[in-house]
Design a protein around this motif. Structure first.
Motif, PDB file in Angstrom:
ATOM      1  N   LEU A 122       0.832  -1.209   0.000  1.00  0.00           N
ATOM      2  CA  LEU A 122       0.000   0.000   0.000  1.00  0.00           C
ATOM      3  C   LEU A 122       0.866   1.259   0.000  1.00  0.00           C
ATOM      4  O   LEU A 122       0.585   2.218  -0.730  1.00  0.00           O
ATOM      5  CB  LEU A 122      -0.915   0.004   1.222  1.00  0.00           C
ATOM      6  CG  LEU A 122      -2.068  -1.002   1.204  1.00  0.00           C
ATOM      7  CD1 LEU A 122      -2.693  -1.121   2.596  1.00  0.00           C
ATOM      8  CD2 LEU A 122      -3.125  -0.589   0.192  1.00  0.00           C
ATOM      9  N   ALA A 123       1.926   1.248   0.805  1.00  0.00           N
ATOM     10  CA  ALA A 123       2.809   2.412   0.887  1.00  0.00           C
ATOM     11  C   ALA A 123       3.480   2.690  -0.450  1.00  0.00           C
ATOM     12  O   ALA A 123       3.556   3.846  -0.895  1.00  0.00           O
ATOM     13  CB  ALA A 123       3.863   2.184   1.979  1.00  0.00           C
ATOM     14  N   VAL A 124       3.960   1.635  -1.093  1.00  0.00           N
ATOM     15  CA  VAL A 124       4.640   1.789  -2.381  1.00  0.00           C
ATOM     16  C   VAL A 124       3.667   2.260  -3.453  1.00  0.00           C
ATOM     17  O   VAL A 124       3.949   3.209  -4.204  1.00  0.00           O
ATOM     18  CB  VAL A 124       5.299   0.454  -2.808  1.00  0.00           C
ATOM     19  CG1 VAL A 124       5.835   0.558  -4.235  1.00  0.00           C
ATOM     20  CG2 VAL A 124       6.428   0.084  -1.850  1.00  0.00           C
ATOM     21  N   ASN A 125       2.506   1.616  -3.529  1.00  0.00           N
ATOM     22  CA  ASN A 125       1.543   1.935  -4.590  1.00  0.00           C
ATOM     23  C   ASN A 125       0.948   3.333  -4.462  1.00  0.00           C
ATOM     24  O   ASN A 125       0.709   4.015  -5.464  1.00  0.00           O
ATOM     25  CB  ASN A 125       0.403   0.920  -4.581  1.00  0.00           C
ATOM     26  CG  ASN A 125       0.817  -0.454  -5.080  1.00  0.00           C
ATOM     27  OD1 ASN A 125       1.992  -0.691  -5.355  1.00  0.00           O
ATOM     28  ND2 ASN A 125      -0.132  -1.356  -5.197  1.00  0.00           N
ATOM     29  N   LEU A 126       0.709   3.749  -3.222  1.00  0.00           N
ATOM     30  CA  LEU A 126       0.024   5.019  -2.990  1.00  0.00           C
ATOM     31  C   LEU A 126       0.962   6.167  -2.629  1.00  0.00           C
ATOM     32  O   LEU A 126       0.522   7.302  -2.458  1.00  0.00           O
ATOM     33  CB  LEU A 126      -1.022   4.851  -1.873  1.00  0.00           C
ATOM     34  CG  LEU A 126      -2.093   3.781  -2.120  1.00  0.00           C
ATOM     35  CD1 LEU A 126      -3.008   3.667  -0.909  1.00  0.00           C
ATOM     36  CD2 LEU A 126      -2.903   4.098  -3.377  1.00  0.00           C
ATOM     37  N   GLY A 127       2.240   5.856  -2.505  1.00  0.00           N
ATOM     38  CA  GLY A 127       3.198   6.905  -2.159  1.00  0.00           C
ATOM     39  C   GLY A 127       3.020   7.427  -0.746  1.00  0.00           C
ATOM     40  O   GLY A 127       3.204   8.622  -0.479  1.00  0.00           O
ATOM     41  N   ILE A 128       2.666   6.544   0.188  1.00  0.00           N
ATOM     42  CA  ILE A 128       2.488   6.948   1.590  1.00  0.00           C
ATOM     43  C   ILE A 128       3.836   7.358   2.180  1.00  0.00           C
ATOM     44  O   ILE A 128       4.822   6.633   2.076  1.00  0.00           O
ATOM     45  CB  ILE A 128       1.876   5.796   2.410  1.00  0.00           C
ATOM     46  CG1 ILE A 128       0.451   5.510   1.915  1.00  0.00           C
ATOM     47  CG2 ILE A 128       1.860   6.127   3.896  1.00  0.00           C
ATOM     48  CD1 ILE A 128      -0.198   4.294   2.557  1.00  0.00           C
ATOM     49  N   THR A 129       3.876   8.519   2.802  1.00  0.00           N
ATOM     50  CA  THR A 129       5.120   9.014   3.398  1.00  0.00           C
ATOM     51  C   THR A 129       5.050   9.117   4.916  1.00  0.00           C
ATOM     52  O   THR A 129       6.076   9.232   5.582  1.00  0.00           O
ATOM     53  CB  THR A 129       5.473  10.408   2.831  1.00  0.00           C
ATOM     54  OG1 THR A 129       4.380  11.303   3.078  1.00  0.00           O
ATOM     55  CG2 THR A 129       5.736  10.330   1.336  1.00  0.00           C
TER      56      THR A 129
END
Length: 211
Positions: free
Chosen positions: A34-41
């Motif tokens: 999810l972090a990689v796909n959505l660019g979660i920072t």
């Protein structure tokens, strides 16, 4: 101390590979994707990844949160739990298809948790005595799990109303999340085998304590 003792704060490694450990690592993988796909920072938005990253000192790869953690958790799940590449491909494809922005994360994870919770409850109800098959007959248990999962996904009528209702819920989750019977069987079989191992270790510890 094993890597799992380090990760989950266990004081010994007699049951390092537990169902709890397995589920936690799967959550790390989910949150990393999810972090990689959505660019979660914001790392606070993915708490299991934050804990994993801190304990194993996983560096941020390519300036992208989740990439290093995704690779590391996948490696552990394959090496220590024997999961197939297809297990991860289905997770990747499901998340890519159904979670296109951060607003969809909560509803997706809610469905996934309902899916796996209902699935394990149904397996427990339907298999019962088969759960007591000794771990040495792993192939027998694996076939039993696959047959039961197939029944859950295809059997038209169940004896009990609550089983019928739960089976329908599982099928709905399965279709909405795009997971296959193969993925379901692999997930269930691993949890069942780990739970049996934990129970055996607990009995051994109790036997030692009574001497």
């Amino acid at each position: 101390m094993s890597i799992f003792s380090k990760l989950f704060g266990k004081k010994d490694n007699t049951s390092a590979q537990s169902a709890e450990d397995f589920m936690s690592l799967v959550r790390v993988y989910f949150q990393s994707v999810l972090a990689v796909n959505l660019g979660i920072t914001n790392i606070r938005a993915i708490p299991d990844v934050a804990n994993f990253k801190r304990l194993f000192k996983i560096p941020t790869t390519g300036g992208k949160l989740g990439q290093g953690e995704k690779t590391a958790s996948k490696k552990m799940l394959i090496q220590d739990y024997g999961l197939s590449e297809n297990f991860f491909k289905e997770i990747d494809n499901s998340i890519k298809k159904h979670v296109r922005n951060q607003n969809q994360v909560q509803s997706y994870m809610f469905m996934y948790q309902g899916f796996t919770s209902d699935l394990m409850m149904m397996i427990s109800n339907l298999m019962q005595w088969k759960m007591r098959v000794p771990s040495m007959f792993a192939s027998v248990l694996k076939n039993a799990v696959e047959d039961t999962v197939h029944d859950i996904c295809t059997k038209p009528v169940f004896k009990k109303d609550d089983e019928q209702k739960t089976a329908m819920q599982i099928r709905t989750y399965k279709e909405r999340l795009d997971y296959s019977e193969q993925w379901m069987s692999e997930f269930v079989y691993k949890v069942v085998m780990l739970a049996k191992k934990e129970k055996r270790n607990q009995k051994d510890e109790e036997a030692k304590a009574s001497k």
